[in-house]
Design a protein around this motif. Structure first.
Motif, PDB file in Angstrom:
ATOM      1  N   ARG A  61    -117.512   7.908 -41.999  1.00 21.49           N
ATOM      2  CA  ARG A  61    -117.613   6.636 -42.547  1.00 21.49           C
ATOM      3  C   ARG A  61    -116.058   6.287 -42.920  1.00 21.49           C
ATOM      4  O   ARG A  61    -115.824   5.002 -42.904  1.00 21.49           O
ATOM      5  CB  ARG A  61    -118.369   6.595 -43.860  1.00 21.49           C
ATOM      6  CG  ARG A  61    -119.871   6.890 -43.498  1.00 21.49           C
ATOM      7  CD  ARG A  61    -120.677   7.119 -44.609  1.00 21.49           C
ATOM      8  NE  ARG A  61    -121.151   5.796 -45.056  1.00 21.49           N
ATOM      9  CZ  ARG A  61    -121.985   4.919 -44.620  1.00 21.49           C
ATOM     10  NH1 ARG A  61    -122.809   5.351 -43.890  1.00 21.49           N
ATOM     11  NH2 ARG A  61    -122.260   3.789 -45.265  1.00 21.49           N
ATOM     12  N   LYS A  64    -114.369   5.153 -39.716  1.00 22.21           N
ATOM     13  CA  LYS A  64    -114.925   3.938 -39.147  1.00 22.21           C
ATOM     14  C   LYS A  64    -114.437   2.698 -39.974  1.00 22.21           C
ATOM     15  O   LYS A  64    -114.447   1.707 -39.545  1.00 22.21           O
ATOM     16  CB  LYS A  64    -116.311   3.994 -39.050  1.00 22.21           C
ATOM     17  CG  LYS A  64    -116.691   5.101 -37.959  1.00 22.21           C
ATOM     18  CD  LYS A  64    -118.314   5.261 -37.586  1.00 22.21           C
ATOM     19  CE  LYS A  64    -118.722   6.200 -36.658  1.00 22.21           C
ATOM     20  NZ  LYS A  64    -120.154   6.522 -36.695  1.00 22.21           N
ATOM     21  N   ILE A  67    -111.349   1.116 -38.828  1.00 20.43           N
ATOM     22  CA  ILE A  67    -110.946   0.580 -37.500  1.00 20.43           C
ATOM     23  C   ILE A  67    -110.716  -0.784 -37.443  1.00 20.43           C
ATOM     24  O   ILE A  67    -110.054  -1.343 -36.700  1.00 20.43           O
ATOM     25  CB  ILE A  67    -112.381   1.042 -36.668  1.00 20.43           C
ATOM     26  CG1 ILE A  67    -112.467   2.722 -36.488  1.00 20.43           C
ATOM     27  CG2 ILE A  67    -112.326   0.424 -35.301  1.00 20.43           C
ATOM     28  CD1 ILE A  67    -113.661   2.848 -35.629  1.00 20.43           C
ATOM     29  N   GLN A 216    -123.709  -1.576 -32.858  1.00 21.22           N
ATOM     30  CA  GLN A 216    -122.440  -0.852 -32.727  1.00 21.22           C
ATOM     31  C   GLN A 216    -121.361  -2.258 -32.704  1.00 21.22           C
ATOM     32  O   GLN A 216    -121.457  -3.292 -32.275  1.00 21.22           O
ATOM     33  CB  GLN A 216    -122.270  -0.226 -31.324  1.00 21.22           C
ATOM     34  CG  GLN A 216    -123.343   0.907 -31.316  1.00 21.22           C
ATOM     35  CD  GLN A 216    -123.484   1.496 -29.612  1.00 21.22           C
ATOM     36  OE1 GLN A 216    -122.582   0.920 -28.837  1.00 21.22           O
ATOM     37  NE2 GLN A 216    -124.251   2.218 -29.595  1.00 21.22           N
ATOM     38  N   SER A 340    -114.607  10.827 -31.714  1.00 26.82           N
ATOM     39  CA  SER A 340    -114.936   9.202 -31.367  1.00 26.82           C
ATOM     40  C   SER A 340    -113.466   8.895 -31.346  1.00 26.82           C
ATOM     41  O   SER A 340    -112.767   9.089 -32.249  1.00 26.82           O
ATOM     42  CB  SER A 340    -115.543   8.683 -32.836  1.00 26.82           C
ATOM     43  OG  SER A 340    -115.302   7.275 -32.930  1.00 26.82           O
ATOM     44  N   SER A 342    -112.412   5.914 -31.250  1.00 25.94           N
ATOM     45  CA  SER A 342    -111.995   4.685 -32.213  1.00 25.94           C
ATOM     46  C   SER A 342    -111.829   5.118 -33.527  1.00 25.94           C
ATOM     47  O   SER A 342    -111.075   4.902 -34.346  1.00 25.94           O
ATOM     48  CB  SER A 342    -113.523   3.651 -32.326  1.00 25.94           C
ATOM     49  OG  SER A 342    -113.421   3.157 -30.918  1.00 25.94           O
ATOM     50  N   ALA A 343    -112.631   6.199 -33.882  1.00 33.97           N
ATOM     51  CA  ALA A 343    -112.512   6.787 -35.217  1.00 33.97           C
ATOM     52  C   ALA A 343    -111.205   7.557 -35.421  1.00 33.97           C
ATOM     53  O   ALA A 343    -110.446   7.490 -36.612  1.00 33.97           O
ATOM     54  CB  ALA A 343    -113.534   7.637 -35.772  1.00 33.97           C
ATOM     55  N   ILE A 419    -117.608   5.737 -29.319  1.00 30.46           N
ATOM     56  CA  ILE A 419    -118.377   6.448 -30.293  1.00 30.46           C
ATOM     57  C   ILE A 419    -118.822   7.714 -29.796  1.00 30.46           C
ATOM     58  O   ILE A 419    -118.901   7.731 -28.602  1.00 30.46           O
ATOM     59  CB  ILE A 419    -119.463   5.475 -30.885  1.00 30.46           C
ATOM     60  CG1 ILE A 419    -120.314   5.117 -29.760  1.00 30.46           C
ATOM     61  CG2 ILE A 419    -118.996   4.435 -31.551  1.00 30.46           C
ATOM     62  CD1 ILE A 419    -121.726   4.459 -30.143  1.00 30.46           C
TER      63      ILE A 419
END
Length: 531
Positions: A61, A64, A67, A216, A340, A342-343, A419
């Motif tokens: 969390r 994310k 991002i 998403q 992930s 993106s994370a 993800i």
């Protein structure tokens, strides 16, 4: 003996100072594996597993959360300070390189799966899912284009467009004549009793498309909007400087948050990895059914990530790629733990700026775009999985179908979200393109969470190496960089660099006479964070 001990202590101290966080992260992954396998025999309840995995959930969390501000601020502040010609050149080189490496990854996967043949003779006892609605490749492609232009920018921060298939039952008309006539023996009637039997056929199910959404973040739409805003802010000159400086301050603030948060990562990684291992099926069963498939995917990722990508980096830059990769180890460990891309983006950005000395403007453009469209590991995995499923079903693929798989896997990986296990969603596109049953995705779901972590590492490595290559190819376009950007020496309260703005002719006033505007361009530095 005294000087030797002092020298060893000094070296150990320097090593821990440079690689302390990396060492802790690697130890956290190993500790998580040991802890997860040791607790598998304790038969924890589902609720207990949720509580146990809570520190790892908190880590995800936290990553994310960063991002959205990182992508928007990086692209807007990075592109706004570029000349149009340099920006266009860098954009074309970046997208071309990403598409090229993704296609190469697909070809590597196809060659390995044809040579090793992991699906030949494999006895799969999985329960197949019932034949449900399957999205066509055309719908998936249109969804990708729709997500490039989100109808609501606020909505794009937490959901994206997805075509839904709604079932429509069409009941068959009643038959006038009976389907079958039987004569049943009867004691009262020597000739027998006539029985009429009418079989009602099952209802026909048709599917109609309907606009829907998936929960998403629409990263692709946000990237395109932010890039467009950054380009136009640069064209606006001085009038765009306030918003550019806001983005600059947000970007710097996010990086400071990351610098503080990274020390929580080793603790969160332990429980993130251990929680996944607790949910895993029996490893011996998985090894027996999917061992060769796993070896094929890992071999493809190894060849592409540790041989081909470094080779491309060496050919294009004439520099040692493994020295460069050594600075990315922290980001790759986080990618392995979180699965992930993106994370992992905030950590990748931190590694590029601090360890690899990549230009800020280039990192701010190449990394967010790469985390969205560059999925080398996912494309390789989808090609291998599609041919593996064909081999399990004794389905011979001709050359045309292999070419179709290579093209659709490249295109589908662009649309895959950054993800965990997003490749399973786009796998349907690849399977339906060559007529394979999409329900057979269930054959590989059990091992997907493991392979997903390794292919995320390759995705992150590909993004970072691309940033190094683009920085080398575009080095002439960025003469004023990092150490040469002036700072406010009289104000020690803030260390935010000044934003560079090229005050060329304003695009909104192109029709004004040349006497109003200077013929040459000059650079002005702003820092509204100090006000």
């Amino acid at each position: 003996m005294g000087p030797l001990v002092v020298d060893l202590r000094r070296r150990a101290k320097n090593f821990l100072k440079r690689n302390g966080l990396l060492t802790l992260s690697v130890l956290a992954v190993l500790t998580g594996c040991v802890l997860g396998f040791s607790l598998r025999g304790s038969q924890l309840s589902t609720q207990a597993k949720i509580y146990f995995s809570f520190p790892g959930e908190l880590l995800m969390r936290m990553l994310k959360m960063l991002i959205l501000p990182l992508i928007t601020s990086s692209l807007m502040s990075g592109l706004s300070s570029m000349e149009s010609k340099a920006c266009c050149r860098m954009g074309v080189l970046t997208v071309t390189y990403y598409l090229w490496t993704t296609f190469i990854a697909v070809v590597v996967g196809i060659l390995l799966v044809i040579i090793i043949k992991p699906g030949v003779g494999t006895d799969m006892e999985s329960n197949r899912l019932g034949g449900g609605p399957v999205m066509t490749s055309a719908d998936a492609l249109l969804d990708l284009i729709r997500n490039m232009v989100p109808s609501n920018l606020i909505e794009a921060t937490f959901q994206q467009y997805k075509t839904d298939l709604l079932p429509i039952l069409k009941l068959p008309a009643r038959t006038v004549k009976p389907n079958f006539v039987y004569v049943v023996p009867d004691d009262s009637d020597p000739s027998g009793r006539t029985v009429y039997l009418e079989l009602t056929p099952p209802p026909e199910i048709h599917y109609k498309t309907s606009p829907g959404s998936s929960q998403q973040m629409n990263v692709l739409g946000i990237v395109i909007f932010s890039a467009t805003m950054g380009l136009l802010l640069g064209r606006m000159g001085e009038r765009g400087a306030p918003l550019v400086n806001v983005c600059q301050c947000i970007n710097e603030c996010v990086m400071k948050i990351i610098n503080a948060a990274v020390w929580y990562f080793p603790f969160g990684i332990i429980f993130l990895v251990a929680g996944k291992i607790l949910d895993m099926q029996d490893p011996s069963t998985l090894g027996r059914k999917l061992g060769w498939y796993t070896i094929t995917v890992l071999a493809g990722l190894f060849v592409h990530g540790l041989i081909l990508l470094p080779l491309f980096y060496f050919i294009l830059t004439r520099k040692n790629p493994f020295t460069y990769i050594r600075g990315l180890l922290q980001a790759m460990v986080i990618a392995l733990a979180t699965s992930s891309s993106s994370a992992t983006l905030p950590i990748t950005m931190k590694c590029l700026l601090e360890n690899c000395q990549v230009d800020r403007q280039i990192a701010r453009f190449v990394l967010p775009v790469g985390a969205t469209i560059n999925m080398d590991g996912t494309a390789l995995y989808e090609a291998v999985a599609a041919i593996f499923i064909a081999q399990v079903n004794d389905y011979e693929l001709d050359l045309g179908q292999l070419v179709t798989i290579s093209i659709t896997a490249t295109a589908a990986s662009i649309g895959a979200a950054g993800i965990p296990q997003a490749g399973l969603v786009t796998m349907v596109i690849v399977l339906t393109s060559v007529g394979l049953p999409p329900d057979d995705i269930t054959l590989i779901v059990a091992i997907d969470w493991v392979l997903d972590r390794f292919r995320t590492m390759i995705n992150v490595l590909g993004d970072a190496l691309a940033a190094g290559i683009i920085a080398h190819l575009c080095r002439k376009d960025f003469p004023l960089r990092s150490n040469h950007v002036p700072r406010r020496s009289h104000d020690s309260g803030d260390n935010v660099p000044l934003t560079e703005m090229h005050t060329h002719k304003d695009c909104l006033f192109d029709n004004m006479s040349d006497s109003v505007h200077d013929a040459h361009t000059h650079t002005i530095y702003y820092n509204l964070c100090q006000v």
